[in-house]
Scaffold this motif. Structure first.
Motif, mmCIF file in Angstrom:
data_model
loop_
_atom_site.group_PDB
_atom_site.id
_atom_site.type_symbol
_atom_site.label_atom_id
_atom_site.label_comp_id
_atom_site.label_asym_id
_atom_site.label_seq_id
_atom_site.Cartn_x
_atom_site.Cartn_y
_atom_site.Cartn_z
ATOM 1 N N SER A 275 0.684 -1.050 0.041
ATOM 2 C CA SER A 275 0.028 0.036 -0.036
ATOM 3 C C SER A 275 0.783 1.311 -0.067
ATOM 4 C CB SER A 275 -0.831 0.034 1.113
ATOM 5 O OG SER A 275 -1.675 1.273 1.301
ATOM 6 N N VAL A 276 1.803 1.362 1.091
ATOM 7 C CA VAL A 276 2.787 2.676 1.047
ATOM 8 C C VAL A 276 3.514 2.725 -0.179
ATOM 9 C CG1 VAL A 276 4.501 1.422 2.158
ATOM 10 C CG2 VAL A 276 4.209 3.745 2.238
ATOM 11 N N ALA A 323 5.051 4.926 12.326
ATOM 12 C CA ALA A 323 5.771 3.636 12.334
ATOM 13 C C ALA A 323 5.838 2.794 11.262
ATOM 14 C CB ALA A 323 5.546 2.965 13.694
ATOM 15 N N SER A 324 6.992 1.990 10.928
ATOM 16 C CA SER A 324 6.622 0.980 10.038
ATOM 17 C C SER A 324 6.384 1.627 8.744
ATOM 18 C CB SER A 324 5.614 0.175 10.303
ATOM 19 O OG SER A 324 5.821 -1.034 9.506
ATOM 20 N N ALA A 325 5.347 1.210 8.052
ATOM 21 C CA ALA A 325 5.030 1.661 6.509
ATOM 22 C C ALA A 325 5.077 3.381 6.611
ATOM 23 C CB ALA A 325 3.747 1.368 6.237
ATOM 24 N N SER A 326 4.611 3.968 7.690
ATOM 25 C CA SER A 326 4.948 5.451 7.734
ATOM 26 C C SER A 326 6.301 5.952 7.597
ATOM 27 C CB SER A 326 4.248 6.110 8.987
ATOM 28 O OG SER A 326 2.873 5.813 9.076
ATOM 29 N N GLU A 327 7.215 5.223 8.215
ATOM 30 C CA GLU A 327 8.604 5.455 8.259
ATOM 31 C C GLU A 327 9.381 5.201 6.988
ATOM 32 O OE1 GLU A 327 10.309 4.971 12.575
ATOM 33 O OE2 GLU A 327 9.077 3.296 11.978
ATOM 34 N N ILE A 328 8.741 4.152 6.123
ATOM 35 C CA ILE A 328 8.888 3.867 4.515
ATOM 36 C C ILE A 328 8.852 5.265 4.092
ATOM 37 C CG2 ILE A 328 8.609 2.577 2.593
ATOM 38 C CD1 ILE A 328 8.365 0.152 4.281
ATOM 39 N N VAL A 333 10.353 9.954 0.894
ATOM 40 C CA VAL A 333 10.421 11.463 0.634
ATOM 41 C C VAL A 333 11.538 12.654 1.106
ATOM 42 C CG1 VAL A 333 7.943 11.372 0.394
ATOM 43 C CG2 VAL A 333 8.870 12.004 2.371
ATOM 44 N N SER A 334 11.977 12.072 2.233
ATOM 45 C CA SER A 334 13.136 12.709 2.902
ATOM 46 C C SER A 334 14.483 12.426 1.935
ATOM 47 C CB SER A 334 13.421 12.422 4.119
ATOM 48 O OG SER A 334 14.579 12.939 4.792
ATOM 49 N N LYS A 349 10.518 1.262 13.800
ATOM 50 C CA LYS A 349 10.331 0.189 13.287
ATOM 51 C C LYS A 349 10.701 -0.208 12.026
ATOM 52 C CE LYS A 349 6.795 -3.600 13.104
ATOM 53 N NZ LYS A 349 6.863 -4.076 11.684
ATOM 54 N N GLY A 350 12.017 -0.650 11.832
ATOM 55 C CA GLY A 350 12.526 -1.034 10.481
ATOM 56 C C GLY A 350 12.389 -2.376 10.059
#
Length: 409
Positions: A275-276, A323-328, A333-334, A349-350
């Motif tokens: 999804s991400v 966390a997780s997918a949000s951090e992907i 984008v960063s 959470k990687g």
């Protein structure tokens, strides 16, 4: 927030051995930055999903150690003859299975019985029968906090609030219960009532609520037009329906004259990798989106073709519940300098889990790989720092609007 929604979250008390888990059962979602190079395999979106969801490597085909059945029999006889409380044989057997997964010391590697497995799989579908809340769990102390309440939902109607800490569900203490199991108890058949006891930190009081369950269409990606042509897209989790909802929200905002966008990932605990990645396909230039390293050192890269790159100013809001997918998302984008990150450091959470259903309908969730940002950053237990730190929650969106207006000028 897989849904996760999971939507802060660290390893703590669960470092139990297999047989500690057994006794517990009686009572009760490449290249590291150290210049180590691994073989890289690039795959299309469809191929990557197939590998992650259908083709997890099988390294062994049976037990490679001797199981002391005599000891198990002896332990069972002690239980049968001396244990004070009531129990069932099914409870004991389930405890053995749970203990096997818990012995790995990974809070994200879990055994589910069939009922719990079916409930877990439903969680990522985008629709369920429940009360309309998003909850997240702190893995250190196992507290479960309400991080979002859907508008006009049963939870909203009875007066539940964001920040409420759920202490009991259906009369059962939360204790160290896994998040998905508690969510299963909150959900249920339409027309029935959920019984929840919550502690509200804002006033130090305890409340009891009985919202009536109904079918909830999960709005995991919603859009809103702010002033001066600034669009706001809030993504609460990454579910099967999220990419479609994100695309619809962006198209509607563009039709209203959107010139810049703020993506809000605060309190988004993660969800589905596919999804991400589908959403990032609509944002990034051509290149690697995320890379995953398996236990054998093999690295698989998900790549974006760059055909739908977003060309307007962007800000992304993050916090300790991202966390997780949000951090992907935030890491990608960063690394590509597509957005300014504002808020507070993400959870960290990687790692990636896969789901496997067993022959009898039970299932397991198991960690299979670490993921790395496009520039090779390992964020596990580290998190992602914002470009601009804003600790005051009420000021984060205002700062995002201020920064994005500067980008627009």
């Amino acid at each position: 927030m897989d849904e996760e929604l999971n939507r802060t979250i660290e390893e703590g008390k669960r470092l139990k051995s297999w047989f500690s888990g057994f006794m517990l059962g009686l009572i009760g979602c490449f290249v590291i930055c150290c210049l180590v190079v691994f073989p890289m395999v690039s795959k299309s979106n469809k191929e990557l999903r197939k590998q992650l969801e259908d083709d997890t490597p099988k390294y062994v085909t049976g037990l490679e150690f001797e199981l002391d059945t005599a000891k198990l029999n002896q332990m069972y006889e002690i239980i049968k003859n001396y244990y004070l409380e009531d129990y069932t044989d099914e409870q004991i057997v389930e405890g053995i299975y749970k203990g096997m997964m818990e012995s790995l010391g990974d809070p994200y590697t879990v055994y589910y019985n069939k009922e719990d497995f079916d409930s877990f799989m439903e969680a990522g579908s985008g629709q369920y029968c429940g009360i309309g809340v998003v909850v997240s769990q702190n893995i250190t102390d196992y507290t479960i906090t309400v991080s979002q309440i859907f508008e006009k939902s049963p939870a909203a109607e009875v007066g539940m609030q964001v920040g409420d800490i759920i202490t009991k569900v259906a009369g059962k203490e939360i204790g160290e219960r896994e998040l998905s199991i508690v969510v299963k108890d909150i959900r249920g058949e339409a027309g029935t009532k959920a019984l929840l006891e919550v502690y509200r930190p804002s006033d130090g009081k305890t409340y009891v609520f009985e919202p009536e369950r109904r079918v909830i269409e999960t709005p995991s990606a919603t859009g809103k037009m702010l002033e001066d042509g600034i669009g706001l897209v809030t993504i609460t989790s990454f579910e099967e329906t999220t990419a479609k909802q994100y695309k619809a929200a962006m198209e509607e905002l563009k039709a209203q004259g959107m010139k810049a966008v703020i993506i809000d990932l605060r309190n988004n605990g993660g969800g589905l990798l596919s999804s991400v990645c589908d959403i990032l396909d609509q944002i990034l230039p051509k290149g690697v989106v995320v890379s995953m390293q398996e236990k054998n050192g093999k690295v698989t890269a998900y790549e974006c073709d760059g055909k739908h790159e977003l060309d307007i100013p962007m800000v992304v809001l993050i916090n300790g519940f991202s966390a997780s997918a949000s951090e992907i998302f935030a890491g990608a984008v960063s690394d590509y300098e597509k957005a300014t990150l504002i808020g507070t450091k993400t959870y960290g959470k990687g790692i990636v889990q896969t789901i496997r259903q067993l022959n009898d309908g039970d299932g397991v969730k198991i960690t299979i790989s670490k993921y790395f940002t496009p520039k090779g950053r390992d964020i596990h237990k580290v998190g992602i720092e914002p470009d601009i730190e804003v600790k005051d929650t009420d000021q984060q969106l205002e700062k995002a609007k201020e920064v994005i207006k500067e980008k627009m000028n």
